[in-house]
Write an enzyme that holds these catalytic residues in place. Structure first.
Site, PDB file in Angstrom:
ATOM      1  N   ILE A 157      -4.539 -10.192  46.021  1.00 10.28           N
ATOM      2  CA  ILE A 157      -4.913  -8.784  46.191  1.00 10.28           C
ATOM      3  C   ILE A 157      -5.939  -8.393  45.120  1.00 10.28           C
ATOM      4  O   ILE A 157      -6.830  -7.579  45.378  1.00 10.28           O
ATOM      5  CB  ILE A 157      -3.649  -7.874  46.091  1.00 10.28           C
ATOM      6  CG1 ILE A 157      -2.535  -8.368  47.035  1.00 10.28           C
ATOM      7  CG2 ILE A 157      -4.003  -6.420  46.349  1.00 10.28           C
ATOM      8  CD1 ILE A 157      -2.878  -8.380  48.498  1.00 10.28           C
TER       9      ILE A 157
ATOM     10  N   CYS B  13      -0.252 -12.438  36.557  1.00 13.45           N
ATOM     11  CA  CYS B  13      -0.999 -12.385  37.828  1.00 13.45           C
ATOM     12  C   CYS B  13      -1.944 -13.581  37.924  1.00 13.45           C
ATOM     13  O   CYS B  13      -2.800 -13.762  37.061  1.00 13.45           O
ATOM     14  CB  CYS B  13      -1.788 -11.084  37.948  1.00 13.45           C
ATOM     15  SG  CYS B  13      -2.818 -11.083  39.435  1.00 13.45           S
TER      16      CYS B  13
ATOM     17  N   GLY C 170      10.749  -9.209  47.529  1.00 11.05           N
ATOM     18  CA  GLY C 170       9.305  -9.051  47.744  1.00 11.05           C
ATOM     19  C   GLY C 170       8.891  -9.333  49.175  1.00 11.05           C
ATOM     20  O   GLY C 170       8.927  -8.450  50.041  1.00 11.05           O
TER      21      GLY C 170
HETATM   22  C1  SIN Z   1      -2.435  -9.351  42.991  1.00  9.21           C
HETATM   23  O1  SIN Z   1      -2.626  -8.132  42.906  1.00  9.21           O
HETATM   24  O2  SIN Z   1      -3.351 -10.153  43.241  1.00  9.21           O
HETATM   25  C2  SIN Z   1      -1.053  -9.916  42.790  1.00  9.21           C
HETATM   26  C3  SIN Z   1      -0.432  -9.457  41.548  1.00  9.21           C
HETATM   27  C4  SIN Z   1       0.432 -10.500  40.905  1.00  9.21           C
HETATM   28  O3  SIN Z   1       0.711 -11.554  41.486  1.00  9.21           O
HETATM   29  O4  SIN Z   1       0.847 -10.302  39.776  1.00  9.21           O
END
Ligand code: SIN
Length: 306
Positions: free
Chosen positions: A72, A131, A266
């Site tokens: 994301i 992340c 999740g």
């Molecule tokens: C994302 O926003 O790409 C994922 C966030 C995460 O895995 O910590």
């Protein structure tokens, strides 16, 4: 007697051990249209950064066997808009509110957490030092014990409520990182964030994510997450929130037996958004069958072979 699902983490009481995992229900508004958020022990928001972020272009999710890839890129409204527009809604919810915080520098983590410290409805912050989908920050902090300790120590100076360190599985030793987080002053550990992975479209020969790679979540990663929770529980004193492919009461029981005090759900929310309600009901039935009065009786009670 109805079994008690209550758990206490770092002095905060949760009505049950079920929380949403960061990034899987935004800031909770849409999920609240499906079931009352009071059914959750806690709600963990999408990662908040100092400035708003659009994230990576789509496609940024891809389904895999028994799981999902995402990249994301930490899309979020930024801390100012979050406080002005999302906190009033969250403050009305009868559940614990945990804000996940991400940053590119320690200064950014500190600035965001200092602002959140003034927001009374927030019960805890979960520091995203794991992340895998950004070039700066993210896993950079959570892959190195010194950086882990330093970033947590810095945030602890400005954030007065309990601090959760969210750990990455993409490291040589998650125990070493967990111990560094403990050393830095973390109050709670949450694990695991996603595992780095990719998938390729065989017609276009392009990766199925514009970021070329992403983080794997869902049932595919549950055995890895369980082994990591078990290892961390054996080597750290901090309470653990287990994350990784949880989709049933049986999954919650497994994580708690391995040492988790609570869990975050999740990927399963994308399949059945009200799954926490069913899991809470099934947990009560399981405890009743086992003649247990409190879910806390499960924590760390796995009967290992010698
Ligand atoms: C994302 O926003 O790409 C994922 C966030 C995460 O895995 O910590």
């Amino acid at each position: 007697m109805t079994p008690d699902l209550k758990v206490v983490i770092a002095g905060v009481e949760f009505s049950n051990p079920l929380m949403t995992a960061s990034g899987c229900c935004g800031y909770g508004e849409e999920l609240s249209e499906i079931f009352p958020l009071s059914k959750l022990g806690g709600l963990v928001t999408k990662s908040i950064t100092l400035h708003p972020r659009l994230g990576h272009p789509t496609p940024r999710t891809a389904e895999t066997s028994c799981g999902m890839l995402n990249a994301i890129g930490l899309a979020n409204v930024g801390v100012d808009k979050f406080i002005a527009e999302k906190i009033p809604f969250l403050a009305r919810q009868k559940t614990k509110i945990i804000v996940n915080v991400a940053g590119s520098t320690i200064k950014e983590y500190v600035e965001v957490c200092a602002r959140l410290n003034d927001c009374e409805p927030i019960d805890m912050v979960e520091l995203n030092i794991s992340c895998p989908n950004v070039d700066e920050g993210g896993m950079e902090f959570g892959a190195d014990p010194k950086m882990t300790e330093k970033s947590i120590r810095a945030v602890k100076k400005v954030f007065q409520r309990p601090l959760i360190a969210k750990l990455s599985p993409n490291v040589t030793s998650i125990v070493e990182i967990a111990q560094a987080a403990e050393q830095g002053g973390a109050d709670v550990l949450s694990l695991i964030n996603s595992l780095v992975g990719t998938a390729i479209d065989i017609d276009t020969w392009q990766p199925r994510l514009t970021n070329n790679k992403g983080g794997l979540t869902g049932p595919a990663i549950k055995p890895i997450a369980l082994a990591m929770v078990d290892a961390v529980y054996s080597h750290c004193k901090l309470p653990i929130i287990g994350i990784g492919g949880i989709a049933s009461a049986a999954d919650v029981v497994e994580f708690m037996l391995c040492g988790a005090t609570a869990v975050e759900i999740g990927t399963a929310l994308f399949i059945q958004p009200d799954i926490p309600v069913k899991i809470a009901k099934d947990l009560k039935t399981y405890l009743k069958d086992k003649k247990l009065t409190s879910i806390t009786n499960l924590i760390g009670k796995v009967r290992k072979y010698k």
